[in-house]
Design an enzyme around this catalytic site. Structure first.
Site, PDB file in Angstrom:
ATOM      1  N   GLU A  72     -81.996   7.744 -90.604  1.00 34.45           N
ATOM      2  CA  GLU A  72     -82.199   7.657 -92.045  1.00 34.45           C
ATOM      3  C   GLU A  72     -83.621   8.101 -92.333  1.00 34.45           C
ATOM      4  O   GLU A  72     -84.551   7.718 -91.611  1.00 34.45           O
ATOM      5  CB  GLU A  72     -81.995   6.217 -92.486  1.00 34.45           C
ATOM      6  CG  GLU A  72     -82.101   6.108 -93.972  1.00 34.45           C
ATOM      7  CD  GLU A  72     -81.622   4.759 -94.437  1.00 34.45           C
ATOM      8  OE1 GLU A  72     -80.497   4.363 -94.144  1.00 34.45           O
ATOM      9  OE2 GLU A  72     -82.445   4.110 -95.079  1.00 34.45           O
ATOM     10  N   ASN A 113     -89.752  12.643 -97.482  1.00 29.59           N
ATOM     11  CA  ASN A 113     -90.383  12.987 -96.203  1.00 29.59           C
ATOM     12  C   ASN A 113     -89.913  14.400 -95.798  1.00 29.59           C
ATOM     13  O   ASN A 113     -89.001  14.572 -94.983  1.00 29.59           O
ATOM     14  CB  ASN A 113     -90.021  11.944 -95.129  1.00 29.59           C
ATOM     15  CG  ASN A 113     -90.841  12.122 -93.871  1.00 29.59           C
ATOM     16  OD1 ASN A 113     -91.458  13.162 -93.661  1.00 29.59           O
ATOM     17  ND2 ASN A 113     -90.833  11.116 -93.019  1.00 29.59           N
ATOM     18  N   ALA A 170     -92.564   9.772 -84.161  1.00 29.52           N
ATOM     19  CA  ALA A 170     -93.808  10.306 -84.734  1.00 29.52           C
ATOM     20  C   ALA A 170     -94.511  11.192 -83.717  1.00 29.52           C
ATOM     21  O   ALA A 170     -94.373  11.004 -82.503  1.00 29.52           O
ATOM     22  CB  ALA A 170     -94.755   9.181 -85.159  1.00 29.52           C
ATOM     23  N   VAL A 171     -95.251  12.149 -84.263  1.00 35.27           N
ATOM     24  CA  VAL A 171     -96.076  13.038 -83.442  1.00 35.27           C
ATOM     25  C   VAL A 171     -97.496  12.954 -84.004  1.00 35.27           C
ATOM     26  O   VAL A 171     -97.684  12.946 -85.235  1.00 35.27           O
ATOM     27  CB  VAL A 171     -95.540  14.488 -83.494  1.00 35.27           C
ATOM     28  CG1 VAL A 171     -96.516  15.467 -82.853  1.00 35.27           C
ATOM     29  CG2 VAL A 171     -94.178  14.572 -82.789  1.00 35.27           C
ATOM     30  N   TYR A 201     -85.210  17.629 -88.913  1.00 30.14           N
ATOM     31  CA  TYR A 201     -83.823  17.249 -88.605  1.00 30.14           C
ATOM     32  C   TYR A 201     -82.858  18.388 -88.968  1.00 30.14           C
ATOM     33  O   TYR A 201     -81.949  18.696 -88.192  1.00 30.14           O
ATOM     34  CB  TYR A 201     -83.440  15.963 -89.344  1.00 30.14           C
ATOM     35  CG  TYR A 201     -84.358  14.799 -89.027  1.00 30.14           C
ATOM     36  CD1 TYR A 201     -84.826  14.597 -87.730  1.00 30.14           C
ATOM     37  CD2 TYR A 201     -84.785  13.913 -90.011  1.00 30.14           C
ATOM     38  CE1 TYR A 201     -85.686  13.546 -87.421  1.00 30.14           C
ATOM     39  CE2 TYR A 201     -85.637  12.856 -89.717  1.00 30.14           C
ATOM     40  CZ  TYR A 201     -86.080  12.687 -88.425  1.00 30.14           C
ATOM     41  OH  TYR A 201     -86.933  11.645 -88.126  1.00 30.14           O
TER      42      TYR A 201
HETATM   43  C1  LIG Z   1     -91.677  14.582 -88.624  1.00 32.39           C
HETATM   44  C2  LIG Z   1     -92.527  14.873 -87.400  1.00 32.39           C
HETATM   45  C3  LIG Z   1     -92.109  13.935 -86.262  1.00 32.39           C
HETATM   46  C4  LIG Z   1     -92.302  16.350 -86.961  1.00 32.39           C
HETATM   47  O1  LIG Z   1     -92.911  16.554 -85.692  1.00 32.39           O
HETATM   48  P1  LIG Z   1     -93.418  18.014 -85.229  1.00 32.39           P
HETATM   49  O2  LIG Z   1     -93.793  17.907 -83.794  1.00 32.39           O
HETATM   50  O3  LIG Z   1     -94.449  18.503 -86.155  1.00 32.39           O
HETATM   51  O4  LIG Z   1     -92.084  18.870 -85.393  1.00 32.39           O
HETATM   52  P2  LIG Z   1     -91.760  20.284 -84.675  1.00 32.39           P
HETATM   53  O5  LIG Z   1     -93.022  21.001 -84.361  1.00 32.39           O
HETATM   54  O6  LIG Z   1     -90.831  20.022 -83.546  1.00 32.39           O
HETATM   55  O7  LIG Z   1     -91.001  21.030 -85.861  1.00 32.39           O
HETATM   56  C5  LIG Z   1     -89.762  21.710 -85.655  1.00 32.39           C
HETATM   57  C6  LIG Z   1     -89.342  22.355 -86.957  1.00 32.39           C
HETATM   58  O8  LIG Z   1     -89.192  21.365 -87.984  1.00 32.39           O
HETATM   59  C7  LIG Z   1     -89.620  21.906 -89.253  1.00 32.39           C
HETATM   60  N1  LIG Z   1     -90.838  21.217 -89.712  1.00 32.39           N
HETATM   61  C8  LIG Z   1     -91.543  20.256 -89.061  1.00 32.39           C
HETATM   62  N2  LIG Z   1     -92.595  19.849 -89.815  1.00 32.39           N
HETATM   63  C9  LIG Z   1     -92.549  20.577 -90.953  1.00 32.39           C
HETATM   64  C10 LIG Z   1     -93.379  20.624 -92.112  1.00 32.39           C
HETATM   65  N3  LIG Z   1     -94.470  19.838 -92.253  1.00 32.39           N
HETATM   66  N4  LIG Z   1     -93.044  21.475 -93.123  1.00 32.39           N
HETATM   67  C11 LIG Z   1     -91.951  22.269 -93.009  1.00 32.39           C
HETATM   68  N5  LIG Z   1     -91.139  22.305 -91.911  1.00 32.39           N
HETATM   69  C12 LIG Z   1     -91.439  21.459 -90.901  1.00 32.39           C
HETATM   70  C13 LIG Z   1     -89.921  23.369 -88.979  1.00 32.39           C
HETATM   71  O9  LIG Z   1     -88.697  24.081 -89.114  1.00 32.39           O
HETATM   72  C14 LIG Z   1     -90.353  23.326 -87.518  1.00 32.39           C
HETATM   73  O10 LIG Z   1     -90.219  24.572 -86.865  1.00 32.39           O
HETATM   74  P3  LIG Z   1     -91.437  25.658 -87.010  1.00 32.39           P
HETATM   75  O11 LIG Z   1     -92.724  24.934 -86.773  1.00 32.39           O
HETATM   76  O12 LIG Z   1     -91.094  26.654 -85.937  1.00 32.39           O
HETATM   77  O13 LIG Z   1     -91.329  26.207 -88.403  1.00 32.39           O
HETATM   78  C15 LIG Z   1     -94.042  14.706 -87.700  1.00 32.39           C
HETATM   79  O14 LIG Z   1     -94.357  15.442 -88.861  1.00 32.39           O
HETATM   80  C16 LIG Z   1     -94.466  13.264 -87.917  1.00 32.39           C
HETATM   81  O15 LIG Z   1     -94.861  12.580 -86.971  1.00 32.39           O
HETATM   82  N6  LIG Z   1     -94.420  12.790 -89.179  1.00 32.39           N
HETATM   83  C17 LIG Z   1     -94.852  11.402 -89.496  1.00 32.39           C
HETATM   84  C18 LIG Z   1     -93.864  10.370 -89.009  1.00 32.39           C
HETATM   85  C19 LIG Z   1     -92.492  10.599 -89.615  1.00 32.39           C
HETATM   86  O16 LIG Z   1     -92.332  10.951 -90.767  1.00 32.39           O
HETATM   87  N7  LIG Z   1     -91.442  10.315 -88.790  1.00 32.39           N
HETATM   88  C20 LIG Z   1     -90.067  10.462 -89.198  1.00 32.39           C
HETATM   89  C21 LIG Z   1     -89.525   9.165 -89.689  1.00 32.39           C
HETATM   90  S1  LIG Z   1     -87.839   9.368 -90.277  1.00 32.39           S
END
Ligand SMILES: CC(C)(COP(=O)(O)OP(=O)(O)OC[C@H]1O[C@@H](n2cnc3c(N)ncnc32)[C@H](O)[C@@H]1OP(=O)(O)O)[C@@H](O)C(=O)NCCC(=O)NCCS
Length: 169
Positions: free
Chosen positions: A120, A125, A87-88, A132
């Site tokens: 998974e 999501n 998570a972020v 991924y």
């Molecule tokens: C999923 C999560 C970890 C992504 O973290 P993040 O730091 O925002 O991801 P990044 O900035 O590294 O994103 C890299 C790429 O992923 C894709 N991406 C990430 N979030 C996205 C969104 N909300 N919508 C569309 N594309 C997305 C994009 O291609 C992005 O590149 P870009 O910003 O240059 O377009 C974050 O949204 C999160 O914490 N979600 C809640 C917890 C969760 O769902 N964890 C996963 C459990 S399986």
């Protein structure tokens, strides 16, 4: 008025200091708070503690100016590993931190001769799936109705998508 930028122009933005650190039980409360603030289906403090206490698991925090803004936990097994959670913080999304957590994990797994990363993700999501796919993970199978949608809709189910990434050739 025309703005002329010369090599003497001063940079006013300070570089952001980021670092990774192995998760210990001392940081569980910060991680649990991060989970609550960033995820629709947050892991409980108990789930996090159990996962971090398992000596086989590998977990990292991402710190920005000493504040915990992200974490990842994986479970290695022979020559592969499963990402258990990631998570972020909501204020730091879409800045590349999720990708850098997976890169940092992959770098450390490669040192242990681990060749494949599995995870998974809930079908709905979209942010996580997009992350991924952007890193080269491929969908390899679907677990039908594997998840409960959320605690208010226990009868509603959601598929789980299993993904794989080769991290060394
Ligand atoms: C999923 C999560 C970890 C992504 O973290 P993040 O730091 O925002 O991801 P990044 O900035 O590294 O994103 C890299 C790429 O992923 C894709 N991406 C990430 N979030 C996205 C969104 N909300 N919508 C569309 N594309 C997305 C994009 O291609 C992005 O590149 P870009 O910003 O240059 O377009 C974050 O949204 C999160 O914490 N979600 C809640 C917890 C969760 O769902 N964890 C996963 C459990 S399986």
């Amino acid at each position: 008025m025309k703005l002329v930028i010369t090599t003497k122009t001063k940079l006013t933005t300070k570089p952001i200091s980021t670092s990774f650190k192995k998760i210990t039980l001392d940081e569980i409360e910060s991680v649990a708070q991060l989970e609550r603030e960033s995820s629709k289906n947050p892991w409980s403090k108990k789930q996090l503690s159990e996962s971090v206490s398992n000596p086989n698991n590998l977990g990292y925090l991402l710190l920005v100016q000493s504040k915990v803004i992200g974490y990842i936990i994986a479970m290695p097994s022979l020559d592969s590993a499963d990402i258990l959670n990631l998570a972020v913080h909501k204020d730091f999304k879409r800045k590349g931190y999720g990708s850098s957590l997976i890169d940092h994990l992959s770098m450390n797994l490669k040192k242990r001769d681990i060749k494949t990363l599995f995870l998974e993700v809930r079908k709905g999501n979209f942010a996580a799936s997009a992350l991924y796919l952007s890193l080269g993970f491929e969908e390899i199978s679907i677990r039908k109705n594997y998840y409960t949608k959320n605690s208010n809709q226990l009868s509603l189910k959601e598929d789980g998508i299993i993904m794989r990434l080769k991290i060394s050739t």
